[in-house]
Design a protein around this motif. Sequence first.
Motif, PDB file in Angstrom:
ATOM      1  N   PRO A   1       0.863  -1.186   0.017  1.00 34.64           N
ATOM      2  CA  PRO A   1      -0.068   0.015  -0.091  1.00 34.64           C
ATOM      3  C   PRO A   1       1.066   1.411  -0.106  1.00 34.64           C
ATOM      4  O   PRO A   1       2.158   1.208   0.600  1.00 34.64           O
ATOM      5  CB  PRO A   1      -0.720  -0.098   1.361  1.00 34.64           C
ATOM      6  CG  PRO A   1       0.117  -1.063   2.210  1.00 34.64           C
ATOM      7  CD  PRO A   1       0.762  -1.968   1.364  1.00 34.64           C
ATOM      8  N   THR A   2       0.236   2.338  -0.516  1.00 40.56           N
ATOM      9  CA  THR A   2       0.953   3.659  -0.690  1.00 40.56           C
ATOM     10  C   THR A   2       0.732   4.457   0.527  1.00 40.56           C
ATOM     11  O   THR A   2       1.486   5.435   0.802  1.00 40.56           O
ATOM     12  CB  THR A   2       0.944   4.192  -2.055  1.00 40.56           C
ATOM     13  OG1 THR A   2      -0.596   4.441  -2.183  1.00 40.56           O
ATOM     14  CG2 THR A   2       1.179   3.392  -3.271  1.00 40.56           C
ATOM     15  N   ASP A   3      -0.378   4.139   1.264  1.00 40.99           N
ATOM     16  CA  ASP A   3      -0.774   4.975   2.322  1.00 40.99           C
ATOM     17  C   ASP A   3      -0.580   4.646   3.573  1.00 40.99           C
ATOM     18  O   ASP A   3      -1.243   5.116   4.710  1.00 40.99           O
ATOM     19  CB  ASP A   3      -2.354   5.623   1.944  1.00 40.99           C
ATOM     20  CG  ASP A   3      -3.046   4.289   1.969  1.00 40.99           C
ATOM     21  OD1 ASP A   3      -2.558   3.002   2.073  1.00 40.99           O
ATOM     22  OD2 ASP A   3      -4.465   4.323   2.047  1.00 40.99           O
ATOM     23  N   TRP A   4       0.056   3.730   3.742  1.00 33.96           N
ATOM     24  CA  TRP A   4       0.300   3.009   5.318  1.00 33.96           C
ATOM     25  C   TRP A   4       1.633   3.663   5.851  1.00 33.96           C
ATOM     26  O   TRP A   4       3.024   3.459   5.109  1.00 33.96           O
ATOM     27  CB  TRP A   4       0.614   1.536   5.194  1.00 33.96           C
ATOM     28  CG  TRP A   4       0.376   0.873   6.490  1.00 33.96           C
ATOM     29  CD1 TRP A   4       1.721   0.338   7.005  1.00 33.96           C
ATOM     30  CD2 TRP A   4      -0.461   0.625   7.488  1.00 33.96           C
ATOM     31  NE1 TRP A   4       1.237  -0.019   8.172  1.00 33.96           N
ATOM     32  CE2 TRP A   4      -0.005   0.118   8.526  1.00 33.96           C
ATOM     33  CE3 TRP A   4      -1.830   0.922   7.375  1.00 33.96           C
ATOM     34  CZ2 TRP A   4      -0.732  -0.239   9.597  1.00 33.96           C
ATOM     35  CZ3 TRP A   4      -2.753   0.516   8.381  1.00 33.96           C
ATOM     36  CH2 TRP A   4      -2.119  -0.005   9.592  1.00 33.96           C
ATOM     37  N   ARG A   5       1.525   4.270   6.930  1.00 36.99           N
ATOM     38  CA  ARG A   5       2.782   4.913   7.430  1.00 36.99           C
ATOM     39  C   ARG A   5       3.024   4.617   8.783  1.00 36.99           C
ATOM     40  O   ARG A   5       3.494   5.366   9.858  1.00 36.99           O
ATOM     41  CB  ARG A   5       2.607   6.686   7.467  1.00 36.99           C
ATOM     42  CG  ARG A   5       2.256   6.993   6.031  1.00 36.99           C
ATOM     43  CD  ARG A   5       3.750   7.403   5.049  1.00 36.99           C
ATOM     44  NE  ARG A   5       3.335   7.849   3.782  1.00 36.99           N
ATOM     45  CZ  ARG A   5       3.377   6.948   2.597  1.00 36.99           C
ATOM     46  NH1 ARG A   5       3.587   5.851   2.659  1.00 36.99           N
ATOM     47  NH2 ARG A   5       3.447   7.528   1.447  1.00 36.99           N
TER      48      ARG A   5
END
Length: 195
Positions: free
Chosen positions: A98-102
């Motif tokens: 995922p690109t939005d998991w921080r």
Amino acid sequence: MATVVADMSMSLDGFIADPDDSVGSLFDWYFNGDVAVPSRFPQRWTFHTSKASAEWLRESMDNAGAIVTGRRLFDYTDGWGGTHPWDVPVFVVTHEAPTDWRRDGFTFVTDGIAAAVAQASAVAGDRWVGVAGPNVAQQCLDEGLLDLLRINLVPVLFGEGIRFFDDLAGAPYRLEDPVVIEGQSVTHMQYRVKR
């Protein structure tokens, strides 16, 4: 060297969830007793089990060194809200990260189950690598990566749903004799996978 362990609650007819991914009564044993078993985040997760189940659960928590899970379970739990209850690094097997998991503590592995287990084992050292989710457990069995199978057998029949052992490519698998512990409304069984 890490021990790779699949630990799931399962109905008598082999299901770990109903068709809608709900666990229904399969997790009731976590809350049907008077012995408090706090997770590493007791304000979020404190279990109340029978004495026998408390010892079983503490063994899992105390030995945990890392978790390997699939993308489906990760998405379903929303990454356990950002932290797994056992507070260990989580390795998510996925085709695309995922690109939005921080959030710290999560590693997305895109080159397969063996790579995920190897990374988790390196972090876990001589502790357990917990395998979360039926598909990931099945892949570990098929790749010869699974050491222990822990089943929390709940006296309920689902009739349909998501099976724990549905698509085993290399079956049959031989298991050693079980360790059996009777809890309240659950039978805990541990099997070592024969090589």
